[in-house]
Write a protein that holds these residues in place. Structure first.
Motif, PDB file in Angstrom:
ATOM      1  N   GLU A 115       0.832  -1.205   0.000  1.00 38.61           N
ATOM      2  CA  GLU A 115       0.000   0.000   0.000  1.00 38.61           C
ATOM      3  C   GLU A 115       0.869   1.258   0.000  1.00 38.61           C
ATOM      4  N   HIS A 119       0.910   4.047  -2.837  1.00 43.27           N
ATOM      5  CA  HIS A 119       0.696   5.457  -2.500  1.00 43.27           C
ATOM      6  C   HIS A 119       1.783   6.333  -3.124  1.00 43.27           C
ATOM      7  N   LEU A 148      -1.083  -6.707  -4.420  1.00 43.92           N
ATOM      8  CA  LEU A 148      -2.028  -6.420  -3.342  1.00 43.92           C
ATOM      9  C   LEU A 148      -3.230  -7.364  -3.435  1.00 43.92           C
ATOM     10  N   TYR A 164      -8.742  -5.000  -6.013  1.00 42.58           N
ATOM     11  CA  TYR A 164      -7.368  -4.798  -6.489  1.00 42.58           C
ATOM     12  C   TYR A 164      -7.180  -5.396  -7.892  1.00 42.58           C
TER      13      TYR A 164
END
Length: 321
Positions: A115, A119, A148, A164
């Motif tokens: 994650e 990001h 993910l 995802y």
């Protein structure tokens, strides 16, 4: 609601592990037991910690996951000190750490670092003034989304996994970096797997059938990658009582496996067992038992004595004659 056969056997799913040795990562290759690694191209781009990353990749390929994690983590510390926390190299090293954690079955830990990688990539993509290595013109996030999805899927969070995987498919079909036919097929395969676990069998069949068509169009009918998808399609047919279609699919799985790996390879056992299950569902108990015995013999010849073997033994004991 229809459900999948409880004893259906298949090869253990392996996540798509994207190990990056360059600032710009290689295209992912789903359903591979080992990471997809490309030789480094000559580049003037400065990649901090590259030797540590290279060594980490080698450790990963050798199955030394603790050692790989240590090397990637050390590279990450060096990169953070030198480049800050929002550089593309940071995102890629975090992705590598996530891949190792996936292999260690530390799914929640993998999600945390993946994650963060996503990001960073997303922030860089949305910032037109972001400083990037000269070799990076577009930032790819489909590989991170795919991993993910794998982490969520293997952790049993199927709704998150679906989200995802669908985002990853959208990236490679409508994003700035088009995916290969194989990538699209793999995304559809992953989506089909989630539908299976959610007992959405009609949707699963559509996804897997399209995936199979793409794989066989790209690689031919004797491609081993297609075997996993064919097994899933066969299991769906079996659960829907479409026995002739299930038998045809499992027989094709066995044929391809024999052609590519040999008649006595351990991977011939699951499809042989599944053929036996189809015979049993049709009431042909003699042929079912013969298939179970063949599957058991293949396992024994290969020194396998795990849960699958016990399932075969139990089916042989319970079968009606």
């Amino acid at each position: 609601m229809e459900s999948m056969p409880s004893s259906f056997q298949h090869r253990a799913p392996s996540p798509s592990l994207n190990i990056n040795t360059e600032p710009y990562p290689p295209f992912p290759s789903s359903r591979m037991p080992s990471p997809s690694v490309k030789a480094k191209k000559a580049s003037n781009s400065f990649y901090v910690g590259s030797s540590l990353v290279d060594n980490g990749v080698q450790s990963y390929e050798d199955g030394r996951y603790d050692e790989a994690l240590k090397k990637f983590s050390t590279a990450l510390k060096t990169q953070r000190l030198t480049l800050g926390n929002d550089h593309i190299c940071i995102a890629h090293t975090l992705g590598n750490i996530g891949a190792v954690l996936l292999s260690q079955e530390r799914f929640q830990d993998a999600i945390v670092v993946l994650e963060e990688s996503l990001h960073i990539k997303s922030a860089l993509r949305s910032n037109p003034d972001a400083a990037l290595p000269h070799s990076v013109s577009v930032i790819k996030i489909s590989d991170t989304l795919n991993n993910l999805g794998n982490a969520a899927f293997l952790d049993g969070n199927f709704q998150d996994a679906m989200s995802y995987y669908q985002d990853s498919l959208k990236e490679i079909t409508a994003g700035e970096i088009p995916g290969s036919v194989t990538e699209i097929a793999n995304s559809l395969h992953n989506i089909g797997n989630v539908h299976c676990f959610l007992y959405e069998l009609d949707e699963a069949l559509l996804a897997h059938t399209e995936s199979l068509h793409l794989i066989q169009t790209a690689n031919g009918k004797d491609d081993l990658i297609a075997v996993d998808t064919m097994e899933k399609i066969g299991s769906i047919y079996l659960s829907q009582h479409r026995y002739d279609e299930a038998m045809e699919m499992f027989a094709e799985v066995l044929r391809v496996t024999k052609v590519v790996l040999g008649y006595h390879h351990v991977d011939c056992a699951p499809s042989t067992f599944n053929i036996g299950m189809t015979y049993e569902a049709q009431g042909n108990y003699r042929k079912a038992k013969e298939s179970y015995q063949t599957a058991l013999s293949i396992y024994q010849q290969n020194g396998v004595n795990d849960q699958n073997v016990e399932v075969v033994r139990q089916r042989m004991l319970q079968i009606k004659m």
